[in-house]
Motif scaffolding. Structure first.
Motif, PDB file in Angstrom:
ATOM      1  N   UNK A  33       0.839  -1.194   0.000  1.00  0.00           N
ATOM      2  CA  UNK A  33       0.000   0.000   0.000  1.00  0.00           C
ATOM      3  C   UNK A  33       0.876   1.247   0.000  1.00  0.00           C
ATOM      4  N   UNK A  35       1.881   5.244   0.889  1.00  0.00           N
ATOM      5  CA  UNK A  35       1.889   6.046   2.102  1.00  0.00           C
ATOM      6  C   UNK A  35       0.740   7.048   2.164  1.00  0.00           C
ATOM      7  N   UNK A  37      -2.184   6.983   0.997  1.00  0.00           N
ATOM      8  CA  UNK A  37      -3.468   6.362   1.332  1.00  0.00           C
ATOM      9  C   UNK A  37      -3.611   6.228   2.853  1.00  0.00           C
ATOM     10  N   UNK A  38      -2.540   5.807   3.484  1.00  0.00           N
ATOM     11  CA  UNK A  38      -2.597   5.532   4.922  1.00  0.00           C
ATOM     12  C   UNK A  38      -2.720   6.819   5.726  1.00  0.00           C
ATOM     13  N   UNK A  39      -1.948   7.800   5.355  1.00  0.00           N
ATOM     14  CA  UNK A  39      -1.923   9.015   6.173  1.00  0.00           C
ATOM     15  C   UNK A  39      -3.061   9.987   5.870  1.00  0.00           C
ATOM     16  N   UNK A  44      -7.236   4.095   8.315  1.00  0.00           N
ATOM     17  CA  UNK A  44      -6.031   3.399   7.857  1.00  0.00           C
ATOM     18  C   UNK A  44      -4.891   3.607   8.856  1.00  0.00           C
ATOM     19  N   UNK A  47      -4.187   1.371  11.710  1.00  0.00           N
ATOM     20  CA  UNK A  47      -3.563   0.080  11.416  1.00  0.00           C
ATOM     21  C   UNK A  47      -2.045   0.124  11.567  1.00  0.00           C
ATOM     22  N   UNK A  48      -1.468   1.320  11.485  1.00  0.00           N
ATOM     23  CA  UNK A  48      -0.043   1.441  11.810  1.00  0.00           C
ATOM     24  C   UNK A  48       0.157   1.270  13.316  1.00  0.00           C
ATOM     25  N   UNK A 115      10.959  -1.050  16.374  1.00  0.00           N
ATOM     26  CA  UNK A 115       9.702  -0.394  16.734  1.00  0.00           C
ATOM     27  C   UNK A 115       9.908   1.094  17.017  1.00  0.00           C
ATOM     28  N   UNK A 117      11.884   3.010  15.504  1.00  0.00           N
ATOM     29  CA  UNK A 117      11.889   3.717  14.238  1.00  0.00           C
ATOM     30  C   UNK A 117      10.504   3.794  13.601  1.00  0.00           C
ATOM     31  N   UNK A 121       8.669   7.203  12.674  1.00  0.00           N
ATOM     32  CA  UNK A 121       8.218   7.514  11.313  1.00  0.00           C
ATOM     33  C   UNK A 121       6.776   8.026  11.359  1.00  0.00           C
ATOM     34  N   UNK A 125       5.281  12.181  10.795  1.00  0.00           N
ATOM     35  CA  UNK A 125       4.328  12.536   9.746  1.00  0.00           C
ATOM     36  C   UNK A 125       2.973  12.986  10.288  1.00  0.00           C
ATOM     37  N   UNK A 167      16.064   8.832  20.379  1.00  0.00           N
ATOM     38  CA  UNK A 167      15.808   9.225  18.990  1.00  0.00           C
ATOM     39  C   UNK A 167      14.351   9.599  18.856  1.00  0.00           C
ATOM     40  N   UNK A 171      15.522   8.188  11.303  1.00  0.00           N
ATOM     41  CA  UNK A 171      16.646   8.569  10.457  1.00  0.00           C
ATOM     42  C   UNK A 171      16.462   7.995   9.059  1.00  0.00           C
ATOM     43  N   UNK A 172      16.971   8.737   8.082  1.00  0.00           N
ATOM     44  CA  UNK A 172      16.895   8.268   6.699  1.00  0.00           C
ATOM     45  C   UNK A 172      18.259   7.793   6.231  1.00  0.00           C
TER      46      UNK A 172
END
Lengths: 570, 1077
Positions: A33, A35, A37-39, A44, A47-48, A115, A117, A121, A125, A167, A171-172
């Motif tokens: 799926x 991103x 759509x989820x946010x 949705x 579900x995260x 978890x 991270x 994430x 957002x 943290x 991090x990317x």
């Protein structure tokens, strides 16, 4: 001639236009799926959050490890020993090293960070996403749940490792990975702040179908335990095995903070009594389905095992004696069983204890939590004895010559009864509602009592200690001074046994005698005349090194980022 | 990596739906397009004007009507006088022709006196004969310089072997047919220089092996691209040998025409086609008996008991067994209470049978040629119960239809239908209990009742039978190919267009029925045998799972060729287009708790706990390619190819790449200045090639931000679901799949090859040497090794790694005949090394642990200087592991800090991928007898051989251990699972254990892979046809192997207990016959 050439060129171009086959390269990722759509949708987004709840503990200490799916840390604590093939599965006899990290604990480091991270994430957002505009009330609760879960993970991390890098963002690929461990104290502050923020938003209670999701009480419970641990001897600069900021907690208000944190919950529940139990059976059933005293737990159902489709990962199978087809993996240490009082409230060092009949006249929790030779379990008595004359009297079904796998026969003469649901089969049985309890009110009362003791409020301390003890049908505790502290510790060992506490409690109390000790057991025999007796014997000696207050950080990790300091002693 | 699973499919043939028809229309368009392109090319190269005037052109077939037509017949034989079937007889300058029948005879109608017959056959010098007034022509063909004119299938075209610039090996159908191996790919072991094959196990229907071209050069998928008649194939293990015309291995830049998929080399398989003439039937039938090539003697219960007691003693624990018990185990008089069980012996049969029958018929008329075949294999697995087996039925029909004189249509259809049968418990669990169940446990009671065996009644004897249920998997693999070949000499001489639409459908249908079984326990005192339910981790209730998988692929191809010779200049060229689209789809459903064992149907299971799931994927590929080959006087050769490849595995802007190749060769022997060598030097060539190729085998969509949903894999340690609610309801969740890498693209290989070929002494001795050097760059790796776990990131693959792969190949063959005795002998040798140039590593990794400069799969070990002989040696050694006693490994303190820990590890220069592999083969023939052999060996490989599991261990672990009486032992004192001193010392990031170096064993060996004795009865003797009788032995014995001396298989990947080495490679004896009529 010229015409022909022109015609040809025209044909070529027409064909090229129709051919353009490169669109076959635009395939679709059917198994995933996107991103946005989820946010964009709270339905949705939730579900995260569901996935992130897997950061909490369950029956398994380590789902990455075949054996680790079948027990938790009780075998590395004072409570029990790993009872199969004399294997040092937790590596507590050999001692932990950074290259062979700590047996069953080996995935603790990496597992938690995954978890951290994924929650980061989400938190990175969430404030600017469309879903937040759609339904800010609902999404803010999701955000608080995620903050709660992250704080819960951080608490596990600092309990196992000391201070770790804080943290707050994911991090990317292009980021700097030279992570630095923050001090233990900063980590505690971070956890407490996050929990305060979460508690302000989370609902005080949840409907039945949301059992297992975080509430205000859950957040306050994590805060209470975090501050109690921080205030303990292990982190006191005067006693800490290493005086590095990675391990010490210096706040002078530490016991008051711990007491206040517990009191917040005490006040919310109106300092009510714990659910009353009439006998051992009723006490045992407290752990078989959800109840009002549970503040946070991991729900299970009648369908799912602890791990995937592996039917041999629930505790009925893994902890029952061999004669029942069980694996008896964590067998309670004889010394630990001595922590259980007599029915009259005296200890096993007192006059009521009959050394010849060690399993008689004990407190109800002894009978609710432990299996011993002669205990009635699943419609027969537990039989650890070997027969002197097997043709006259067969060897005990749970003995090293009994049924099932004799290598699982208890070496200590005890097995765990707590959490066992005798209504479902040992093999493949699934207790339909049995949760894995993370936080419950009895613990908070004990947290409160311990903190108050250190604030010299022995009266209130005793009051809350007795709330726990009397529910287990013990007489009033009247002890004072260090005897009261000992009573609080004993109560904690017994009341919270096999729930994942003791591993940390003995460490934070720095009870070295309960960290390295003689693993003893009872060896039972049925004599030629049919009478049963036992001898006490030494199984193995568990050594102790100060470095084992904390797990080592895997050496591969230190090689990757030298800024991540290794724990002392490794 | 989304792997295309091994063959599976539906029972019915795929219908060409509307969609497919549209594609076929499209391909016709495409071919027209290519055709026009080629015209432009022709215009450019010839500089002549294109004329569409047809007035002057007359069909050639009409010309010459004035001449008298007649029928020519004759016999073609070799120098020994044997008739040669299948020889091509063609009228020069036409496509009119035939081929000889089984008796070497041909007959050709419509021939004129001025015609010239061209008679050609692989391996023979082509002859041209002017007809004149002859009507019967008998010809004797001479053998030519070994194979130089032999036609070799290369990418999209064919070349004569002597004209190649690249490094290409071929195997003829004769060699392939000789192999008795049930797995075609494994039969290549030792036969092809540069092809490194290891037979990793003989489980029926499952090609467990390593197949590498010139070794490993990437951390990712190293397997070569396999094409069957131009269409991709996952593997070729199960193909019928008799259907194969040739197998070509493209090893260097010659593979570059396959662009982004070529870097690991390419294997091209061509199936047989019909030849004009009377039908020729070929029937082969064989029966084989197989057994494990090696299986060690295991510890007896007495030895096991002593060993266990020694372990307990070392740990300071009470002994597990009393001396009295040990004596009773030794005596063996009480098999109920003191057994001596060998669970491997109980589970495995002594021999397993296999039969294979193939029949084919080939022939043709002027307009239609056909090759039709069927093949049936039935293999039994080596389980005593017979519950393991593999059956396969194959059909193939290759038709060539001449629609017009210049237009050929090919219709190829093939289907493979396999059925795997297995017991209800998977092999891994059965193996685990073969080695984890103790010999001191009863396997089967003397009264025949099955005993407990191990955990929850896991007795491998009964688990390997249908008492535990069954798994039945039907695999279907259907291929259809419609091709055309259009000669356009009319337009311009040498121009032709060909193309095809290829369709593959694979599917599999798996029914897995798991049922708990009953075992018995003897109760002392009552003397009763009490029944109980045995079960695995799946639990004590029956489970039925049905799984369906389907894969579809459409491949479209159009190529325009222009081949022409102008005096001394020869041009062969083509341009082409190819595209491929594929989809796969899986679905499964499962239920539990069935009322009875004899109704394994989904409806009968309980509603509670039922589950189902499915997945689907799609891929696309677009390719443009072209090639130009030029030679001058057949002395100087130049090959140029280029390919532009696009793959859906990569993101927009990163999809297309260009892959060029240049190859040159020089036939020095044909130079006048070497004329003096003419009486002994038959051929001598130098070749060189350079190419850039790619490897795109990675998981798709790594360039996108993706979220996975739910758990398709129930057994995930971090699942995407959680249970909420008082009654427990499962809620599926999302999880971030990985951090996207928009820059992801293929790996590139820069491949150089230098080669020499020669033929000397009147074709008696031939050979070749190749040197190759491949620089693999942009290898897709994840930066797991350098990014701390604390970052918690799920990394994408990045194009970061660099690996060099180099080595040389050498081959030599001697062919001679003395009187009636013909013999040949040959060998090939491959050395292939890989060396990491750059791979992601942790910043502070110690120097001796660095990967750079080491082979990719190098082991990490804790170096030792052997075993401590005695306590004095322990006491006088400065650095030991605390608590070490005599008889334990003496670790070396590499970093000299006085402590033995992970910083003392070193990385070796060895791995279980052999650097050297070689084959030696030969044959002797005398009259009808033909004896041939193949020896195959490897060197410069090491493997882990380590046993610590409490259960069945090889006997040598007991007899070769350190004891006070055996202080100079190779192995340490008795030790058990997770032993601090002798056991695994740490776990590598890939999950493999890291050990003391003493557990590494030399994996070199030399095996007698194949011996065959064949006797031929010609038609002259038995009338019916040619009959060959043969007896063959495969994998018969192993020499010069340290590992084999322990009773283990040096070809296994390794032994960390029997985990990977339980069902090892097989040896077999085959009897069979081949009849041609």
């Amino acid at each position: 001639m010229k015409n022909i050439k022109l015609r040809l060129i025209l044909i070529v171009f027409t064909l090229l236009a129709t051919v353009s086959c490169e669109k076959v390269l635009d395939t679709e990722a059917k198994d995933a799926f996107a991103e946005d759509l989820i946010y964009s949708d709270p339905d949705q987004l939730v579900k995260l959050v569901y996935t992130a709840y897997n950061s909490t503990e369950g029956w398994a200490i380590n789902r990455y490890d075949w054996w680790g799916r079948r027990f938790n840390n009780e075998g590395a604590a004072f409570e029990a020993r790993y009872n199969f093939k004399n294997t040092d599965y937790y590596r507590i006899i050999a001692g932990w090293t950074s290259s062979n990290p700590s047996g069953a604990f080996k995935n603790k480091w990496g597992d938690y960070w995954d978890y951290v991270r994924s929650i980061n994430e989400f938190l990175d957002r969430i404030d600017d996403c469309e879903a937040m505009q759609v339904n800010p009330d609902r999404v803010n609760i999701l955000k608080a749940e995620m903050k709660f879960l992250r704080a819960n993970v951080y608490f596990k991390l600092i309990s196992y490792f000391g201070g770790v890098p804080i943290m707050e963002h994911a991090l990317g690929l292009k980021d700097d990975f030279n992570l630095v461990r923050d001090s233990y104290e900063d980590c505690v502050d971070f956890i407490v702040n996050e929990l305060d923020e979460a508690a302000a938003v989370l609902p005080e209670s949840r409907p039945d179908k949301e059992f297992g999701r975080a509430t205000k009480l859950s957040a306050l419970a994590v805060k209470s335990r975090t501050l109690l641990y921080a205030a303990s001897k292990l982190h006191d600069p005067a006693f800490a095995p290493s005086n590095d900021p990675l391990y010490i907690y210096t706040k002078s208000s530490k016991w008051q903070d711990a007491a206040d944190a517990a009191k917040a919950i005490v006040d919310l529940v109106g300092a009510r009594d714990l659910i009353a139990t009439a006998n051992a059976k009723a006490y045992q059933e407290l752990f078989l389905k959800p109840n009002a005293d549970i503040l946070f737990a991991r729900p299970y159902s009648s369908v799912y095992f602890e791990f995937g489709d592996d039917a041999t990962t629930l505790w009925d199978q893994t902890q029952s004696p061999n004669g029942y087809g069980g694996w008896g993996i964590s067998t309670p240490n004889l010394l630990f069983t001595m922590q259980f009082n007599m029915a009259d409230g005296t200890g096993t060092a007192g006059a009521s204890f009959d050394p010849a009949k060690p399993n008689d006249n004990r407190e109800v929790r002894f009978y609710a939590d432990l299996l011993y030779n002669g205990a009635q379990f699943r419609a027969r008595d537990v039989q650890y004895y070997l027969s002197v004359n097997p043709t006259a009297y067969p060897n005990g079904l749970d003995s090293p010559k009994g049924e099932g796998n004799p290598l699982h026969s208890s070496a200590t003469g005890y097995n765990m009864r707590k959490f066992q649901d005798e209504n479902v089969p040992v093999a493949g049985g699934i207790s339909p509602q049995r949760p894995y309890i993370h936080y419950r009110l009895a613990e908070i009362y004990l947290n409160y009592a311990e903190a108050l003791y250190h604030l010299s409020d022995e009266v209130t301390a005793r009051e809350f200690l007795n709330k726990v003890s009397k529910r287990a049908l013990q007489p009033d505790i009247t002890a004072t001074g260090t005897a009261l502290l000992e009573a609080i510790k004993r109560e904690r060992r017994v009341e919270l046994c096999f729930e994942g506490h003791n591993f940390f409690d003995e460490r934070r109390w720095m009870e070295v005698a309960h960290l390295g000790f003689a693993e003893k057991g009872h060896k039972w025999t049925k004599a030629a005349d049919g009478t049963v007796s036992f001898v006490e014997y030494l199984i193995a000696t568990r050594p102790w090194w100060d470095k084992m207050y904390y797990l080592p950080i895997p050496n591969t990790e230190v090689e990757k980022a030298s800024s991540i300091l290794q724990n002392y002693g490794y | 990596m989304k792997k295309i699973r091994k063959f599976k499919a539906t029972p019915d043939f795929p219908e060409l739906d509307n969609f497919a028809f549209k594609k076929i229309l499209k391909i016709l368009q495409l071919s027209a397009f290519c055709f026009i392109l080629s015209i432009f090319q022709v215009m450019a190269s010839e500089g002549t004007e294109l004329s569409f005037d047809n007035e002057n052109e007359k069909p050639e077939s009409i010309s010459g009507t004035v001449d008298q037509q007649k029928t020519i017949s004759g016999t073609i034989r070799d120098e020994k006088g044997n008739p040669l079937p299948g020889v091509s007889v063609v009228i020069k300058g036409t496509t009119q022709g035939t081929s000889t029948d089984i008796n070497g005879q041909f007959s050709l109608a419509g021939v004129t006196d001025d015609a010239t017959l061209v008679i050609s056959f692989i391996g023979m010098k082509t002859q041209e004969i002017l007809i004149g007034n002859q009507t019967k022509i008998d010809v004797v063909l001479e053998e030519e310089a070994i194979g130089l004119k032999e036609v070799v299938v290369t990418g999209y075209t064919t070349r004569a072997k002597g004209e190649l610039t690249g490094s290409i090996s071929t195997i003829s159908s004769a060699t392939i047919e000789k192999s008795s191996n049930k797995d075609l790919a494994k039969s290549l072991e030792g036969r092809v220089p540069g092809l490194i094959v290891n037979d990793r196990g003989g489980y029926p229907g499952d090609g467990e092996m390593t197949l590498l071209i010139r070794g490993k050069s990437t951390l990712n998928n190293n397997s070569p691209l396999v094409l069957i008649d131009g269409i991709t194939a996952g593997d070729f293990s199960n193909l019928a040998p008799q259907d194969i015309e040739s197998l070509t291995v493209l090893k260097d830049g010659a593979a570059a025409i396959y662009g982004a998929r070529a870097a690991n080399g390419v294997i091209l398989i061509t199936t047989k086609r019909g030849k004009t003439g009377k039908p020729v039937f070929n029937l082969t039938s064989s029966y084989a008996l197989s057994t494990f090539a090696s299986f060690p003697k295991l510890m007896s219960s007495e030895q096991h008991a002593i060993y266990e007691n020694e372990i307990a003693d070392r740990k300071g624990l009470a002994p597990r067994f009393t001396q009295e018990e040990i004596d009773k185990f030794a005596a063996g008089t009480d098999p109920v209470k003191y057994p001596n069980t060998n669970f491997a012996e109980l589970t495995f049969a002594d021999y397993s049978p296999e039969s294979r029958t193939s029949i084919s018929v080939t022939g043709g008329t002027d307009n239609v040629n056909y090759f039709v075949s069927g093949d049936y294999t039935n293999q039994k697995g080596i389980y005593e119960s017979g519950a393991l087996g593999f059956k396969q039925f194959q059909l193939r029909s290759n038709l060539d239809i001449k629609l017009r004189k210049d237009f050929n249509l090919g219709v190829d259809l093939s289907g493979r239908f396999g059925v795997n049968n297995e017991p209800g418990v998977n092999a891994g669990y059965i193996y685990k209990h073969i080695y984890a169940d103790e010999p001191t446990q009863v396997g089967i009671y003397p009264n025949g009742l099955v005993a407990w065996g191990g955990e929850s009644g896991a007795n491998p004897y009964i688990m390997s039978s249908n008492e535990s249920g069954f798994l039945k998997k039907g695999n279907n693999d259907l291929r259809g190919k419609l091709s055309f070949d259009w000669k356009l000499d009319k337009l311009t001489k040498g121009l032709s267009v060909n193309g095809f639409a290829g369709y593959r459908r694979m599917s599999s249908d798996t029914k897995s029925w798991y049922t708990p079984w009953t075992y018995y326990t003897y109760v002392e005192g009552t003397d009763e045998y009490v029944p109980s339910t045995g079960y695995t981790q799946s639990g004590p209730s029956a489970i039925l799972r049905e799984t369906f998988w389907k894969y579809d692929e459409l491949m479209l191809n159009a190529v325009a060729h222009y081949d022409r010779t102008f005096n001394d200049h020869t041009i062969k060229s083509f341009v082409g287009y190819e595209q491929m689209t594929s989809q796969d789809h899986t679905f499964w459903a499962e239920r539990k708790d069935f009322p009875s064992k004899d109704h394994p149907e989904l409806f009968a299971g309980s509603d509670e706990g039922q589950s189902s799931s499915g997945t689907s994927n799609e891929w696309g590929r677009v390719n443009y390619f072209g090639s130009l080959s030029y030679d001058y006087m057949k002395k100087y050769f130049l090959d140029l190819t280029v390919r532009r490849d696009g793959s859906s595995n990569f993101g927009p802007g990163k999809r297309f790449g260009i892959f060029p190749q240049v190859g040159v060769s020089w036939s020095i022997a044909d130079e006048p200045f070497l004329d003096f060598t003419n009486n002994w030097l038959d051929a001598f060539k130098i070749r060189a090639s350079w190419a850039i190729m790619g490897n795109d085998r990675i998981g798709a969509f790594q360039y996108l931000t993706r979220y996975n949903y739910g758990s398709s894999n129930a057994n995930a340690a971090q699942p995407n679901y959680y249970i909420f609610g008082v009654t427990g309801v499962k809620y599926n969740g999302y999880a971030s799949a990985n951090v996207p890498n928009p820059d992801i693209t293929w790996e590139t290989a820069d491949m150089k090859n230098l080669g020499v070929n020669f033929v000397i002494l009147k074709n008696k001795l031939s050979g070749g040497i190749n040197y190759f050097y491949q620089k693999r760059e942009d290898i897709l790796i994840t930066r797991n090794a350098s990014i701390p776990d604390a970052v918690g990131i799920t990394l994408p693959a990045e194009n970061l790694g660099k690996v060099d792969n180099y080595g040389w190949e050498f081959e030599l063959a001697w062919n001679h005949k003395i009187g009636e005795v013909g013999y040949n002998i040959g060998m090939n040798f491959t050395l292939a090394k890989n060396e990491v140039v750059y791979l992601d590593e942790a910043a502070d990794v110690p120097e001796l642990m660095k990967r750079e400069g080491h082979p990719m799969d190098a082991y990490i070990v804790y170096p030792t200087f052997g075993i401590f002989h005695d306590s004095l040696q322990v006491a006088t050694t400065t650095a030991t592991k605390p608590g070490t006693v005599e008889g334990e490994p003496a670790y070396i303190d590499t970093d000299g800090n006085g402590i033995i820990n992970a910083n003392d590890r070193i990385r070796t220069f060895s791995s279980n991928i052999p650097e050297v592999q070689y084959g030696i083969f030969g044959s002797v023939s005398y009259k009808g007898f033909d004896l041939s052999f193949l020896l195959q060996g490897q060197a410069k490989a090491e493997m882990v051989v380590f046993f610590d599991q409490q259960g069945a261990k090889p006997e040598y672990v007991y007899t070769e251990r350190w004891t006070p009486e055996n202080r100079d032992s190779r192995y340490p004192r008795a030790f058990g699972l997770l032993d601090t001193y002798s056991g695994a010392q740490s776990v590598a990031s890939d999950g493999n254990n890291e050990f003391a170096d003493l557990w590494l064993h030399n994996a070199s060996y030399l095996k007698l892979k194949e011996v065959e004795l064949r006797y031929t009865l010609t038609k002259e003797k038995i009338k019916v046809g040619n009959l060959k009788l043969f007896v063959r032995g495969s994998n018969l014995f192993t020499m010069f192997s340290e590992v084999n001396k322990l009773g283990l298989d040096p070809e296994a990947t390794g032994y960390d207990n029997f985990r990977l080495g339980t069902y090892t490679s097989l040896k077999s004896y085959t009897f069979g016959l081949n009849l041609t009529f």
